[in-house]
Scaffold this motif. Structure first.
Motif, short mmCIF file in Angstrom:
data_model
loop_
_atom_site.label_atom_id
_atom_site.label_comp_id
_atom_site.label_asym_id
_atom_site.label_seq_id
_atom_site.Cartn_x
_atom_site.Cartn_y
_atom_site.Cartn_z
N MET A 157 118.32 54.88 29.52
CA MET A 157 119.33 53.88 29.85
C MET A 157 118.74 52.48 29.78
N ASP A 202 128.62 54.19 25.70
CA ASP A 202 129.16 52.83 25.67
C ASP A 202 128.10 51.82 25.22
N LYS A 216 123.38 66.68 27.50
CA LYS A 216 124.60 66.04 27.98
C LYS A 216 124.43 64.53 27.87
N VAL A 217 125.26 63.91 27.05
CA VAL A 217 125.21 62.46 26.87
C VAL A 217 126.29 61.84 27.73
N THR A 218 125.89 60.93 28.62
CA THR A 218 126.83 60.33 29.56
C THR A 218 127.67 59.26 28.88
N LYS A 219 128.79 58.92 29.50
CA LYS A 219 129.68 57.89 28.97
C LYS A 219 128.99 56.53 28.94
N ASP A 220 128.19 56.23 29.96
CA ASP A 220 127.49 54.94 29.99
C ASP A 220 126.53 54.81 28.80
N MET A 221 125.84 55.88 28.47
CA MET A 221 124.93 55.86 27.33
C MET A 221 125.70 55.63 26.03
#
Length: 307
Positions: A248, A194, A187-192
């Motif tokens: 991150m 961005d 699962k790749v987060t939105k912050d990553m």
């Protein structure tokens, strides 16, 4: 002098035919190559064709092709038998269909060739075929026989000629599943995303092949020049690999790392292209033609054009 044609024949679109010649579009002759030597004598190593069991050298007239059925068991195939099954379309590139370039999977691409009219006749027919492909914004798919093998070839206009790229058959392309099945679903987060997009935007550019330099080829030339000059060869320190503990944090640090050079390049001078900055040999060696401009420049800073 232009290279010799690899193939000569005819390009055919339905009833429109013209004589053409096919030339290799790439070359690796400018790259450094090595011979194998006997360390004790300094002489070159020579390879002989020998019988695997007896060790005796076998003359060319006694060598035939064989297909291995089981270990040590072969079916012999003669030159005459291979000629019997040779394809009739050995001298014609027959255009079968027109497709969108995006339909061609990059894995099927092999190597490019230049195609131009052969001789003084056929230029009109060649131009009609070339401009039709150009105007339709398509890629022409045909077949060509090279070294007794039939290949798929994709034809595209380039300037006044055509580029023909050989394509692989489906059985030559491996399935990606056997390599990708064990990749974990992450699962790749939105912050990553961005942060990663920000890095991509900072490094965005256009593909300009001339600005790239073959660093390994340059290092080989430097090594040979130093050895010829009798200079000591000292090994360089290898950079140590660093493990990424916090993804991150690594992305944030990458953003900062790319931001500084991006600002500096606004006022910096345009870097030299690799084609004018590639190193050249101090003296010409076998297989390397000296450049005409090399003699006009100081030996301390020789220049070389990249391939």
């Amino acid at each position: 002098m232009a290279p010799r044609a690899n193939w000569k024949g005819f390009l055919r679109l339905s009833l429109v035919t013209c004589p053409v010649a096919l030339y290799p579009a790439t070359s690796e002759s400018e790259k450094i190559s090595f011979n194998q030597l006997n360390r004790q004598t300094g002489h070159r190593i020579k390879y002989l064709k020998v019988d695997a069991d007896t060790g005796d050298e076998v003359p060319n007239e006694d060598i035939v092709k064989g297909y291995e059925l089981d270990k040590g068991q072969y079916i012999e195939v003669t030159k005459e038998e291979l000629e019997e099954i040779a394809l009739e379309s050995t001298r014609t590139i027959e255009i079968d269909e027109f497709i969108d370039k995006s339909d061609i999977d990059p894995r099927y691409l092999i190597r490019p060739y230049y195609i131009r009219p052969d001789g003084k006749v056929g230029h009109d027919a060649f131009a009609v075929i070339r401009e039709t492909i150009r105007e339709m914004n398509k890629v022409a798919i045909g077949r060509v026989v090279l070294t007794n093998r039939e290949h798929i070839i994709a034809l595209e206009p380039l300037d006044k000629g055509l580029v023909g790229t050989l394509l692989r058959y489906p059985y030559e392309v491996r399935s990606e599943q056997e390599y990708f099945d064990e990749i974990q679903d992450v699962k790749v987060t939105k912050d990553m995303l961005d942060l990663a997009r920000h890095i991509v935007n900072q490094k965005a550019g256009r593909f300009e092949p001339e600005k790239f330099e073959d660093h390994y080829e340059t290092a080989l030339i430097d090594l040979i020049n130093r050895k010829r000059a009798g200079k000591p060869i000292t090994p360089k320190e290898r950079p140590t690999a660093t493990n990424v503990v916090d993804l991150m944090e690594a992305l944030r640090r990458s953003v900062g790392k790319e931001a500084a050079p991006a600002k500096a390049t606004k006022t910096a001078k345009k870097p030299h292209k690799a084609s004018s900055g590639q190193k050249e040999m101090l003296m010409p060696i076998e297989g390397k033609k000296p450049k005409e401009t090399a003699a006009k420049k100081p030996a301390a800073k020789p220049q070389r054009k990249s391939a």
